[in-house]
Design an enzyme around this catalytic site. Structure first.
Site, mmCIF file in Angstrom:
data_model
loop_
_atom_site.group_PDB
_atom_site.id
_atom_site.type_symbol
_atom_site.label_atom_id
_atom_site.label_comp_id
_atom_site.label_asym_id
_atom_site.label_seq_id
_atom_site.Cartn_x
_atom_site.Cartn_y
_atom_site.Cartn_z
ATOM 1 N N PRO A 198 -13.518 -2.449 -48.433
ATOM 2 C CA PRO A 198 -13.604 -2.553 -49.580
ATOM 3 C C PRO A 198 -13.539 -3.688 -50.066
ATOM 4 O O PRO A 198 -12.862 -4.668 -49.718
ATOM 5 C CB PRO A 198 -12.229 -1.663 -50.209
ATOM 6 C CG PRO A 198 -11.906 -0.740 -48.645
ATOM 7 C CD PRO A 198 -12.585 -1.414 -47.661
ATOM 8 N N GLY A 225 -9.566 -8.947 -47.855
ATOM 9 C CA GLY A 225 -10.021 -10.109 -47.340
ATOM 10 C C GLY A 225 -11.894 -10.077 -46.802
ATOM 11 O O GLY A 225 -12.025 -10.381 -45.940
ATOM 12 N N SER A 226 -12.551 -9.253 -48.197
ATOM 13 C CA SER A 226 -13.709 -9.095 -47.798
ATOM 14 C C SER A 226 -14.579 -10.304 -47.589
ATOM 15 O O SER A 226 -15.734 -10.469 -47.029
ATOM 16 C CB SER A 226 -14.425 -7.942 -48.286
ATOM 17 O OG SER A 226 -15.201 -8.136 -49.496
ATOM 18 N N ALA A 268 -13.697 -12.762 -47.430
ATOM 19 C CA ALA A 268 -13.946 -14.292 -46.270
ATOM 20 C C ALA A 268 -14.068 -13.342 -45.077
ATOM 21 O O ALA A 268 -15.169 -13.981 -43.584
ATOM 22 C CB ALA A 268 -12.207 -14.292 -45.455
ATOM 23 N N ALA A 269 -14.484 -12.340 -44.785
ATOM 24 C CA ALA A 269 -14.915 -11.280 -42.742
ATOM 25 C C ALA A 269 -16.384 -12.092 -43.309
ATOM 26 O O ALA A 269 -17.544 -11.886 -42.718
ATOM 27 C CB ALA A 269 -14.334 -9.855 -43.385
ATOM 28 N N ASP A 321 -7.213 -14.694 -45.145
ATOM 29 C CA ASP A 321 -7.504 -14.193 -44.523
ATOM 30 C C ASP A 321 -8.867 -14.380 -43.716
ATOM 31 O O ASP A 321 -9.204 -13.934 -42.970
ATOM 32 C CB ASP A 321 -8.260 -13.719 -46.123
ATOM 33 C CG ASP A 321 -7.806 -12.691 -47.158
ATOM 34 O OD1 ASP A 321 -6.245 -13.017 -46.816
ATOM 35 O OD2 ASP A 321 -8.551 -12.873 -48.105
HETATM 36 O O1 PMV Z 1 -5.166 -8.972 -52.921
HETATM 37 P P1 PMV Z 1 -4.904 -10.199 -51.597
HETATM 38 O O2 PMV Z 1 -5.532 -10.049 -50.697
HETATM 39 O O3 PMV Z 1 -5.696 -10.999 -52.817
HETATM 40 O O4 PMV Z 1 -3.241 -10.706 -51.542
HETATM 41 C C1 PMV Z 1 -2.570 -11.598 -52.467
HETATM 42 C C2 PMV Z 1 -1.786 -12.102 -51.562
HETATM 43 C C3 PMV Z 1 -0.475 -12.968 -52.801
HETATM 44 O O5 PMV Z 1 0.595 -13.578 -52.213
HETATM 45 C C4 PMV Z 1 -0.402 -11.893 -54.105
HETATM 46 C C5 PMV Z 1 -1.146 -14.550 -53.519
HETATM 47 C C6 PMV Z 1 -1.259 -15.569 -52.371
HETATM 48 O O6 PMV Z 1 -1.940 -15.929 -53.052
HETATM 49 O O7 PMV Z 1 -0.574 -15.238 -51.471
#
Ligand code: PMV
Length: 318
Positions: free
Chosen positions: A91, A97-98, A100-101, A142
């Protein structure tokens, strides 16, 4: 033709608290971005998003992937004789992490196509350059998980792989709320709350740090009932720092009521995904409950391998 796949990720515990130096645990999961490269004229296209790069007409719709191509040209002499097609089941903009993948699998497939053995360190470095284009200050979680796979603890920029193999009878069920949000603005709101109530918040952050260390032990000793409870507590802490919502709470509670060992927001919150830690025997009831909320559940396992060559044929959805 050279095809590669790279996994997406979930944050199991510790998001947000990690921004202030606390540990967090992330895991690569069995949802993949797949990239196939054949001969062409410098084109990259995505089955989901359309044309991303056409170097013959200077079309750059994805600056991160342009960075990947530039890096590979500079480091390995990559020529503009490729046609890359991306097909991702991860998604988008949900904290999985789409981007990055996609950067990791594209780097791996372009190197393979060019006849260069795709060394993971090089794939990591190049994909991190793309992540710097996509995100203001990427933590690197990611592209690290997508490159190397597995479960990792990360703290202040240092990643350590959790050695114990994840059991086959405990899976992660993901429900994407479908609510898009910007990680940057949610993080900014949390940091504002931290400054306003720093005496209280610093204690919540310390609790989060203890919780993650305890959860790490639970994974290492195979105590998944305890891990689930710690995920529930982690969700409560995320709620207290202001990143839950009525919709996310209803998904979390649906999973718990259906028998999940634990359930929580994963990632920035306010939207994005909820994850449940679920024993395989309880998967049908958790899946059913999520469907009743009008959402599409994804049942995943941990991906231990990270980026790798894939067969030319399309893989089936996990
Ligand atoms: O929802 P994501 O995968 O973008 O995760 C953000 C994770 C946080 O801890 C909220 C921000 C960060 O940079 O680590």
């Amino acid at each position: 033709m050279a095809c590669s796949i790279a996994p997406g990720k979930v944050i199991l515990l510790g998001e947000h608290f990690v921004v202030k130096g606390m540990p967090a645990i992330g895991a690569a999961v069995t949802l993949y971005a797949r990239v196939c490269v054949s001969s062409g004229q410098g084109r990259v296209e995505s089955r989901q998003l359309g044309l991303l790069l056409d170097l013959s007409s200077n079309t750059v719709n994805d600056k991160g992937l342009y960075r990947v191509v530039e890096e590979l040209a500079g480091r390995f002499g990559l020529k503009r004789d490729f046609h890359a097609t991306i097909d991702s089941e991860i998604p988008i903009s949900s904290g999985m992490g789409s981007s990055a993948a996609v950067a990791v699998s594209t780097t791996h497939a372009l190197l393979s196509f060019a006849g260069v053995e795709p060394d993971k360190k090089a794939v990591w470095e190049v994909s991190f350059e793309a992540e710097k284009v996509y995100h203001v200050r990427p933590s690197g979680v990611d592209n690290t998980l997508s490159t190397y796979g597995g479960v990792m603890v990360y703290e202040r920029g240092v990643f350590n792989r959790v050695k114990r193999r994840w059991p086959d009878d405990v899976v992660i069920v993901i429900a994407d709320s479908g609510i898009k949000r910007s990680t940057g603005s949610v993080v900014a709101d949390v940091l504002n709350r931290y400054d306003k109530y720093s005496n209280v918040m610093s204690r919540i952050y310390d609790a989060a740090s203890e919780l993650v260390r305890d959860a790490l032990k639970s994974i290492e000793t195979g105590d998944f009932a305890r891990l689930g409870e710690l995920m529930d507590i982690n969700h409560g802490l995320l709620s207290s720092i202001g990143v839950s919502s009525r919709v996310l709470e209803s998904i979390v509670w649906a999973m718990r009521e259906a028998g999940a060992l634990g359930a929580k927001i994963s990632g920035a919150g306010r939207g994005g995904i909820v994850i449940g830690l679920v024993e395989t025997s309880k998967v049908p009831s958790v899946v059913e409950k999520i469907k009743l909320l009008g959402l599409t559940p994804l049942v995943v396992q941990i991906d231990d391998e990270g980026v790798r060559r894939a067969p030319d044929s399309r893989t089936s959805q996990g």
